[in-house]
Design a protein around this motif. Sequence first.
Motif, PDB file in Angstrom:
ATOM      1  N   GLY A   1       0.828  -1.201   0.000  1.00  0.00           N
ATOM      2  CA  GLY A   1       0.000   0.000   0.000  1.00  0.00           C
ATOM      3  C   GLY A   1       0.861   1.248   0.000  1.00  0.00           C
TER       4      GLY A   1
ATOM      5  N   VAL B   1      -0.872   7.277   2.290  1.00  0.00           N
ATOM      6  CA  VAL B   1      -0.106   8.126   3.196  1.00  0.00           C
ATOM      7  C   VAL B   1       0.565   7.325   4.317  1.00  0.00           C
ATOM      8  CG1 VAL B   1      -2.025   8.766   4.754  1.00  0.00           C
ATOM      9  CG2 VAL B   1      -0.168  10.380   4.346  1.00  0.00           C
ATOM     10  N   LEU B   2      -0.104   6.260   4.777  1.00  0.00           N
ATOM     11  CA  LEU B   2       0.493   5.492   5.879  1.00  0.00           C
ATOM     12  C   LEU B   2       1.679   4.672   5.406  1.00  0.00           C
ATOM     13  CD1 LEU B   2      -2.693   4.744   7.921  1.00  0.00           C
ATOM     14  CD2 LEU B   2      -0.598   5.720   8.833  1.00  0.00           C
TER      15      LEU B   2
ATOM     16  N   GLU C   1       2.238  -0.781  -4.727  1.00  0.00           N
ATOM     17  CA  GLU C   1       0.944  -0.090  -4.823  1.00  0.00           C
ATOM     18  C   GLU C   1       0.279  -0.530  -6.117  1.00  0.00           C
ATOM     19  OE1 GLU C   1      -1.211   2.091  -3.065  1.00  0.00           O
ATOM     20  OE2 GLU C   1      -2.343   1.618  -4.871  1.00  0.00           O
TER      21      GLU C   1
ATOM     22  N   SER D   1      -8.095   6.083   0.257  1.00  0.00           N
ATOM     23  CA  SER D   1      -8.712   6.995   1.234  1.00  0.00           C
ATOM     24  C   SER D   1      -7.960   8.318   1.288  1.00  0.00           C
ATOM     25  CB  SER D   1      -8.669   6.386   2.630  1.00  0.00           C
ATOM     26  OG  SER D   1      -9.184   5.096   2.620  1.00  0.00           O
ATOM     27  N   THR D   2      -6.633   8.222   1.183  1.00  0.00           N
ATOM     28  CA  THR D   2      -5.811   9.424   1.353  1.00  0.00           C
ATOM     29  C   THR D   2      -6.292  10.572   0.472  1.00  0.00           C
ATOM     30  OG1 THR D   2      -3.912   8.067   1.917  1.00  0.00           O
ATOM     31  CG2 THR D   2      -3.448  10.311   1.196  1.00  0.00           C
TER      32      THR D   2
ATOM     33  N   SER E   1     -10.003  11.949   1.148  1.00  0.00           N
ATOM     34  CA  SER E   1     -10.336  12.444   2.492  1.00  0.00           C
ATOM     35  C   SER E   1     -10.511  13.957   2.451  1.00  0.00           C
ATOM     36  CB  SER E   1      -9.228  12.064   3.471  1.00  0.00           C
ATOM     37  OG  SER E   1      -8.153  12.966   3.339  1.00  0.00           O
TER      38      SER E   1
ATOM     39  N   GLY F   1      -8.507  17.032   7.322  1.00  0.00           N
ATOM     40  CA  GLY F   1      -8.560  17.772   8.590  1.00  0.00           C
ATOM     41  C   GLY F   1      -7.592  17.234   9.638  1.00  0.00           C
TER      42      GLY F   1
ATOM     43  N   VAL G   1      -0.222  -7.133  -4.225  1.00  0.00           N
ATOM     44  CA  VAL G   1       0.244  -8.260  -3.414  1.00  0.00           C
ATOM     45  C   VAL G   1      -0.900  -9.272  -3.336  1.00  0.00           C
ATOM     46  CG1 VAL G   1       0.897  -8.966  -1.089  1.00  0.00           C
ATOM     47  CG2 VAL G   1       1.930  -6.933  -2.118  1.00  0.00           C
TER      48      VAL G   1
ATOM     49  N   ASP H   1     -10.869   3.323   6.285  1.00  0.00           N
ATOM     50  CA  ASP H   1     -10.211   2.066   6.686  1.00  0.00           C
ATOM     51  C   ASP H   1     -10.777   1.778   8.085  1.00  0.00           C
ATOM     52  OD1 ASP H   1      -8.945   4.496   7.350  1.00  0.00           O
ATOM     53  OD2 ASP H   1      -7.075   3.504   7.895  1.00  0.00           O
TER      54      ASP H   1
ATOM     55  N   GLY I   1     -11.603   7.436  10.509  1.00  0.00           N
ATOM     56  CA  GLY I   1     -11.664   8.804   9.948  1.00  0.00           C
ATOM     57  C   GLY I   1     -10.491   9.689  10.297  1.00  0.00           C
ATOM     58  N   HIS I   2      -9.419   9.176  10.930  1.00  0.00           N
ATOM     59  CA  HIS I   2      -8.352  10.111  11.318  1.00  0.00           C
ATOM     60  C   HIS I   2      -6.945   9.622  10.982  1.00  0.00           C
ATOM     61  CE1 HIS I   2      -9.505   7.678  14.896  1.00  0.00           C
ATOM     62  NE2 HIS I   2      -8.217   7.646  15.156  1.00  0.00           N
ATOM     63  N   GLY I   3      -6.853   8.793   9.932  1.00  0.00           N
ATOM     64  CA  GLY I   3      -5.545   8.229   9.586  1.00  0.00           C
ATOM     65  C   GLY I   3      -4.625   9.182   8.855  1.00  0.00           C
ATOM     66  N   LEU I   4      -5.201  10.111   8.130  1.00  0.00           N
ATOM     67  CA  LEU I   4      -4.357  11.030   7.369  1.00  0.00           C
ATOM     68  C   LEU I   4      -3.548  11.904   8.324  1.00  0.00           C
ATOM     69  CD1 LEU I   4      -3.780  12.320   4.522  1.00  0.00           C
ATOM     70  CD2 LEU I   4      -5.486  13.999   5.170  1.00  0.00           C
ATOM     71  N   GLN I   5      -4.251  12.517   9.270  1.00  0.00           N
ATOM     72  CA  GLN I   5      -3.569  13.456  10.169  1.00  0.00           C
ATOM     73  C   GLN I   5      -2.569  12.761  11.087  1.00  0.00           C
ATOM     74  OE1 GLN I   5      -6.284  14.803  13.545  1.00  0.00           O
ATOM     75  NE2 GLN I   5      -7.726  13.862  12.126  1.00  0.00           N
TER      76      GLN I   5
HETATM   77  C1  LIG Z   1     -14.412  10.952   3.043  1.00  0.00           C
HETATM   78  C2  LIG Z   1     -13.232  10.791   3.943  1.00  0.00           C
HETATM   79  C3  LIG Z   1     -12.839  11.851   4.761  1.00  0.00           C
HETATM   80  C4  LIG Z   1     -11.727  11.703   5.595  1.00  0.00           C
HETATM   81  N1  LIG Z   1     -11.313  12.793   6.327  1.00  0.00           N
HETATM   82  C5  LIG Z   1     -10.194  12.697   7.087  1.00  0.00           C
HETATM   83  C6  LIG Z   1      -9.719  13.832   7.797  1.00  0.00           C
HETATM   84  O1  LIG Z   1     -10.284  14.917   7.726  1.00  0.00           O
HETATM   85  N2  LIG Z   1      -8.605  13.682   8.560  1.00  0.00           N
HETATM   86  C7  LIG Z   1      -7.950  12.488   8.657  1.00  0.00           C
HETATM   87  O2  LIG Z   1      -6.960  12.419   9.386  1.00  0.00           O
HETATM   88  N3  LIG Z   1      -8.384  11.390   7.996  1.00  0.00           N
HETATM   89  C8  LIG Z   1      -9.490  11.471   7.210  1.00  0.00           C
HETATM   90  N4  LIG Z   1      -9.947  10.369   6.539  1.00  0.00           N
HETATM   91  C9  LIG Z   1      -9.294   9.068   6.777  1.00  0.00           C
HETATM   92  C10 LIG Z   1      -7.995   8.952   6.023  1.00  0.00           C
HETATM   93  O3  LIG Z   1      -8.188   9.311   4.694  1.00  0.00           O
HETATM   94  C11 LIG Z   1      -7.457   7.500   6.116  1.00  0.00           C
HETATM   95  O4  LIG Z   1      -7.452   7.062   7.448  1.00  0.00           O
HETATM   96  C12 LIG Z   1      -6.043   7.425   5.572  1.00  0.00           C
HETATM   97  O5  LIG Z   1      -5.918   8.117   4.349  1.00  0.00           O
HETATM   98  C13 LIG Z   1      -5.621   5.983   5.390  1.00  0.00           C
HETATM   99  O6  LIG Z   1      -4.416   5.963   4.665  1.00  0.00           O
HETATM  100  P1  LIG Z   1      -3.859   4.609   4.084  1.00  0.00           P
HETATM  101  O7  LIG Z   1      -2.539   4.909   3.491  1.00  0.00           O
HETATM  102  O8  LIG Z   1      -3.955   3.561   5.121  1.00  0.00           O
HETATM  103  O9  LIG Z   1      -4.952   4.186   2.998  1.00  0.00           O
HETATM  104  P2  LIG Z   1      -5.078   4.471   1.430  1.00  0.00           P
HETATM  105  O10 LIG Z   1      -4.831   5.884   1.098  1.00  0.00           O
HETATM  106  O11 LIG Z   1      -6.391   3.882   1.006  1.00  0.00           O
HETATM  107  O12 LIG Z   1      -3.892   3.625   0.835  1.00  0.00           O
HETATM  108  C14 LIG Z   1      -3.919   2.213   0.813  1.00  0.00           C
HETATM  109  C15 LIG Z   1      -3.400   1.771  -0.521  1.00  0.00           C
HETATM  110  O13 LIG Z   1      -3.198   0.358  -0.511  1.00  0.00           O
HETATM  111  C16 LIG Z   1      -3.382  -0.110  -1.818  1.00  0.00           C
HETATM  112  N5  LIG Z   1      -3.598  -1.554  -1.748  1.00  0.00           N
HETATM  113  C17 LIG Z   1      -4.591  -2.220  -1.112  1.00  0.00           C
HETATM  114  N6  LIG Z   1      -4.433  -3.541  -1.222  1.00  0.00           N
HETATM  115  C18 LIG Z   1      -3.304  -3.739  -1.936  1.00  0.00           C
HETATM  116  C19 LIG Z   1      -2.606  -4.903  -2.385  1.00  0.00           C
HETATM  117  N7  LIG Z   1      -3.046  -6.134  -2.106  1.00  0.00           N
HETATM  118  N8  LIG Z   1      -1.468  -4.738  -3.110  1.00  0.00           N
HETATM  119  C20 LIG Z   1      -1.006  -3.489  -3.408  1.00  0.00           C
HETATM  120  N9  LIG Z   1      -1.633  -2.356  -3.018  1.00  0.00           N
HETATM  121  C21 LIG Z   1      -2.760  -2.479  -2.284  1.00  0.00           C
HETATM  122  C22 LIG Z   1      -4.573   0.672  -2.329  1.00  0.00           C
HETATM  123  O14 LIG Z   1      -4.590   0.726  -3.733  1.00  0.00           O
HETATM  124  C23 LIG Z   1      -4.354   2.041  -1.669  1.00  0.00           C
HETATM  125  O15 LIG Z   1      -3.775   2.976  -2.559  1.00  0.00           O
HETATM  126  C24 LIG Z   1     -11.028  10.471   5.654  1.00  0.00           C
HETATM  127  C25 LIG Z   1     -11.423   9.410   4.838  1.00  0.00           C
HETATM  128  C26 LIG Z   1     -12.499   9.572   3.964  1.00  0.00           C
HETATM  129  C27 LIG Z   1     -12.885   8.434   3.079  1.00  0.00           C
END
Ligand SMILES: Cc1cc2nc3c(=O)[nH]c(=O)nc-3n(C[C@H](O)[C@H](O)[C@H](O)COP(=O)(O)OP(=O)(O)OC[C@H]3O[C@@H](n4cnc5c(N)ncnc54)[C@H](O)[C@@H]3O)c2cc1C
Length: 471
Positions: free
Chosen positions: A55, A58-59, A83, A92-93, A96, A99, A228, A397, A424-428
């Motif tokens: 993945g 952002v995380l 990715e 999600s990143t 979102s 915030g 993966v 997530d 809802g708070h993984g980005l920050q």
């Molecule tokens: C509408 C909305 C509003 C939000 N507002 C906020 C906010 O204001 N503040 C805040 O802090 N958070 C907010 N969030 C939450 C935040 O966006 C998430 O918690 C955070 O972005 C999670 O990041 P991530 O990297 O885990 O996930 P993602 O950004 O989803 O990244 C995961 C990646 O893994 C990849 N992947 C999955 N499975 C596989 C695989 N088997 N092989 C290869 N790649 C794979 C996917 O393609 C994806 O790109 C919001 C979310 C939403 C939906």
Amino acid sequence: AHDVKTVGRLGGGDRDGKMSEIKKKIQSILPGGDWNPLYDTSHLPPESSDVVIVGGGVLGLSVAYWLKKLEKPRGAIRVLVVERDHTYSRASTVLSVGGIRQQFSVPENVQLSLFSIDFLRNINEYLAVADDPPLDIQFNPSGYLLLASEKGAAIMENNVKVQRQEGAKVCLMSPEQLRNKFPWINTEGVALASYGMEHEGWFDPWCLLQGLRRKVQSMGVLFCRGEVTRFMSSSNLMKTASGEEVNLKRIHEVHVKIDQSLEYQPVECAIVINAAGAWSGQVAELAGIGKGPPGTLQGTKLPVELRKRYVYLWHCPQGPGLETPFVIDPSGTYFRREGLGHNYLGGCSPTEEEEPDPGNLEVDHDFFQDRVWPPLAQRVPAFETLKVRSAWAGYYDYNTFDQNGVVGPHPLVINMYFATGFSGHGLQQAPAVGRAVAEMVLEGHFQTINLSSFLFSRFYSGEKVQEHNII
Ligand SMILES: Cc1cc2nc3c(=O)[nH]c(=O)nc-3n(C[C@H](O)[C@H](O)[C@H](O)COP(=O)(O)OP(=O)(O)OC[C@H]3O[C@@H](n4cnc5c(N)ncnc54)[C@H](O)[C@@H]3O)c2cc1C
């Protein structure tokens, strides 16, 4: 901020174009037919990597950054990010709302956000790249304004005490103080409000993601476009202290299905980071996590699922002016003012019974009419005349157990580490979580913020992280 067309900036298209030009030139000079002198293998993963991050959201990128930043000596570890979607169309990143707040009730969550805000406000001290222009993540400082009803007032007071103990500047307001400061709010049903005095606001998630990507690439992190699909592991039967027979596993190879091909490539590895966001429950299952009798450690799943959330953008000519903070109503509705003019963004989380089908990212416009608008118009009478301009949906997530992050290693698949489940708070919290996971991988324990209560083992022991401020 959510314009997926800007993806071209990743350079994939440009590079492919240049490569095919070069190939054509060489082919025109060389004798012979279809021979392809420059079969481009840059999209293939290496045969081995110390760490494979599943993945590239952002995380995942934050973990990659901190692994390279904290490694000793420099260049000691090879990190690969896999990715499957380089347009990030469902990640999600990028969907979102960007915030960041300090107003949580669990000390660890406040600490995570306090470190993250420092990271975001001094972003170029962390993510600057030589010869590249400085990064601007469009940070827009603005306090969150949380409203509580009579029922929630004591909890709010307690939460603010915790936030202040951790060093966050948050003030409490009576309904009268609230009316004086924000006369456009109808304070009916509000017993208490809390307002962030600093270190809160919002930023552009796409800019942060691109900044991280640019930086980790400059630090030598490798990227692979693929999915993966399988883990190969070795296992040992062991008995836990309570007498449960468990299968202790170690992943030694990750299979990556190459984008737009039936081909897969095995990558040998020592550590796997599960940062697959809303899909991380599925990735955990691929590693055999949760496959065992219910009620046992072996049978305990990673409870992270896809949950669809809507965001609506609306215009309201009579709406409140420039000083609008991010408002969160006791009904769960939230909104904030966007950019110049009278444009707003907001939404609300559905109840368990209302959970929309996560099969696609279509927006339910009736949801705004039926569920979002009534409490908005009740709280801000000017919103009676609003007009919805656009909307989008994204995936949380979503951690169904307690809606908080899952950080650190799995107790049985001992070389899979999690950075997921933040709902809802993984980005920050990503800047601080990446550091915590890297500390765990490199040192074997958390060094800066103790996130022991966020470990996977809580799903087995039943100890929830009791966070009151989940949005
Ligand atoms: C509408 C909305 C509003 C939000 N507002 C906020 C906010 O204001 N503040 C805040 O802090 N958070 C907010 N969030 C939450 C935040 O966006 C998430 O918690 C955070 O972005 C999670 O990041 P991530 O990297 O885990 O996930 P993602 O950004 O989803 O990244 C995961 C990646 O893994 C990849 N992947 C999955 N499975 C596989 C695989 N088997 N092989 C290869 N790649 C794979 C996917 O393609 C994806 O790109 C919001 C979310 C939403 C939906």
